[in-house]
Design a protein around this motif. Sequence first.
Motif, PDB file in Angstrom:
ATOM      1  N   UNK A   6       0.673  -1.277  -0.048  1.00  0.00           N
ATOM      2  CA  UNK A   6       0.032   0.018  -0.557  1.00  0.00           C
ATOM      3  C   UNK A   6       1.051   0.742  -0.610  1.00  0.00           C
ATOM      4  N   UNK A   7       0.744   2.326  -0.794  1.00  0.00           N
ATOM      5  CA  UNK A   7       1.832   3.282  -0.676  1.00  0.00           C
ATOM      6  C   UNK A   7       0.574   4.914  -0.622  1.00  0.00           C
ATOM      7  N   UNK A   8       1.369   5.033  -0.004  1.00  0.00           N
ATOM      8  CA  UNK A   8       0.441   6.550  -0.010  1.00  0.00           C
ATOM      9  C   UNK A   8       0.774   7.659  -1.328  1.00  0.00           C
ATOM     10  N   UNK A   9      -0.728   7.610  -1.444  1.00  0.00           N
ATOM     11  CA  UNK A   9      -0.512   8.815  -2.573  1.00  0.00           C
ATOM     12  C   UNK A   9      -1.845   9.845  -2.260  1.00  0.00           C
ATOM     13  N   UNK A  10      -0.925  11.381  -2.945  1.00  0.00           N
ATOM     14  CA  UNK A  10      -1.332  12.456  -2.966  1.00  0.00           C
ATOM     15  C   UNK A  10      -1.823  12.685  -3.588  1.00  0.00           C
ATOM     16  N   UNK A  11      -3.002  14.152  -3.325  1.00  0.00           N
ATOM     17  CA  UNK A  11      -4.016  14.679  -4.155  1.00  0.00           C
ATOM     18  C   UNK A  11      -3.700  16.282  -4.451  1.00  0.00           C
ATOM     19  N   UNK A  29      -4.500  14.278   0.590  1.00  0.00           N
ATOM     20  CA  UNK A  29      -4.387  12.423   0.843  1.00  0.00           C
ATOM     21  C   UNK A  29      -5.862  11.212   0.655  1.00  0.00           C
ATOM     22  N   UNK A  30      -6.749  12.488   1.205  1.00  0.00           N
ATOM     23  CA  UNK A  30      -7.912  11.908   0.680  1.00  0.00           C
ATOM     24  C   UNK A  30      -9.366  12.628   0.432  1.00  0.00           C
ATOM     25  N   UNK A  31      -8.651  13.095  -1.242  1.00  0.00           N
ATOM     26  CA  UNK A  31     -10.200  13.918  -1.808  1.00  0.00           C
ATOM     27  C   UNK A  31     -11.591  14.121  -1.529  1.00  0.00           C
ATOM     28  N   UNK A  32     -11.993  12.523  -1.253  1.00  0.00           N
ATOM     29  CA  UNK A  32     -13.481  12.538  -0.809  1.00  0.00           C
ATOM     30  C   UNK A  32     -13.318  12.964   0.082  1.00  0.00           C
ATOM     31  N   UNK A  33     -13.150  13.091   1.197  1.00  0.00           N
ATOM     32  CA  UNK A  33     -13.380  13.208   2.681  1.00  0.00           C
ATOM     33  C   UNK A  33     -12.479  15.279   2.116  1.00  0.00           C
ATOM     34  N   UNK A  62       2.938  10.342  -5.667  1.00  0.00           N
ATOM     35  CA  UNK A  62       3.274   9.467  -4.990  1.00  0.00           C
ATOM     36  C   UNK A  62       4.066  10.521  -3.192  1.00  0.00           C
ATOM     37  N   UNK A  63       4.873  11.447  -3.255  1.00  0.00           N
ATOM     38  CA  UNK A  63       4.958  11.943  -1.793  1.00  0.00           C
ATOM     39  C   UNK A  63       4.085  13.102  -1.494  1.00  0.00           C
ATOM     40  N   UNK A  64       4.541  13.723  -0.095  1.00  0.00           N
ATOM     41  CA  UNK A  64       3.774  14.887  -0.062  1.00  0.00           C
ATOM     42  C   UNK A  64       4.569  15.866  -0.335  1.00  0.00           C
ATOM     43  N   UNK A  65       6.029  16.022  -0.090  1.00  0.00           N
ATOM     44  CA  UNK A  65       6.817  17.326  -1.321  1.00  0.00           C
ATOM     45  C   UNK A  65       6.454  17.446  -2.718  1.00  0.00           C
TER      46      UNK A  65
END
Length: 90
Positions: A6-11, A29-33, A62-65
């Motif tokens: 499971x990879x963290x994903x940022x939008x 990291x959670x577009x719907x919410x 893929x990264x927050x930065x």
Amino acid sequence: MAFYIEMDEFVVYILFSEEHNKTYVGFTSNLIERFKSHNYLSKKGYTIKYRPWIVIHVEFLTTKSEALKREKLFKTGIGRELIKEFISKL
């Protein structure tokens, strides 16, 4: 038995308020919410004044930065021009 990583994903997302002709750029990291928060749940902040919002653009990183860097780009003059192009295609 299946295994997966499971990879963290940022939008990075761009919201548009057609009624008020306003935009908002953010990342999560959670577009719907986050979208529900902007449109319904939040009780204070910039976005509550210009509801309702629609999502006009998303980018997955893929990264927050990387997400923060891309969000900052959309808040520059070049980024605002890109946003105008997204809006013109609605």
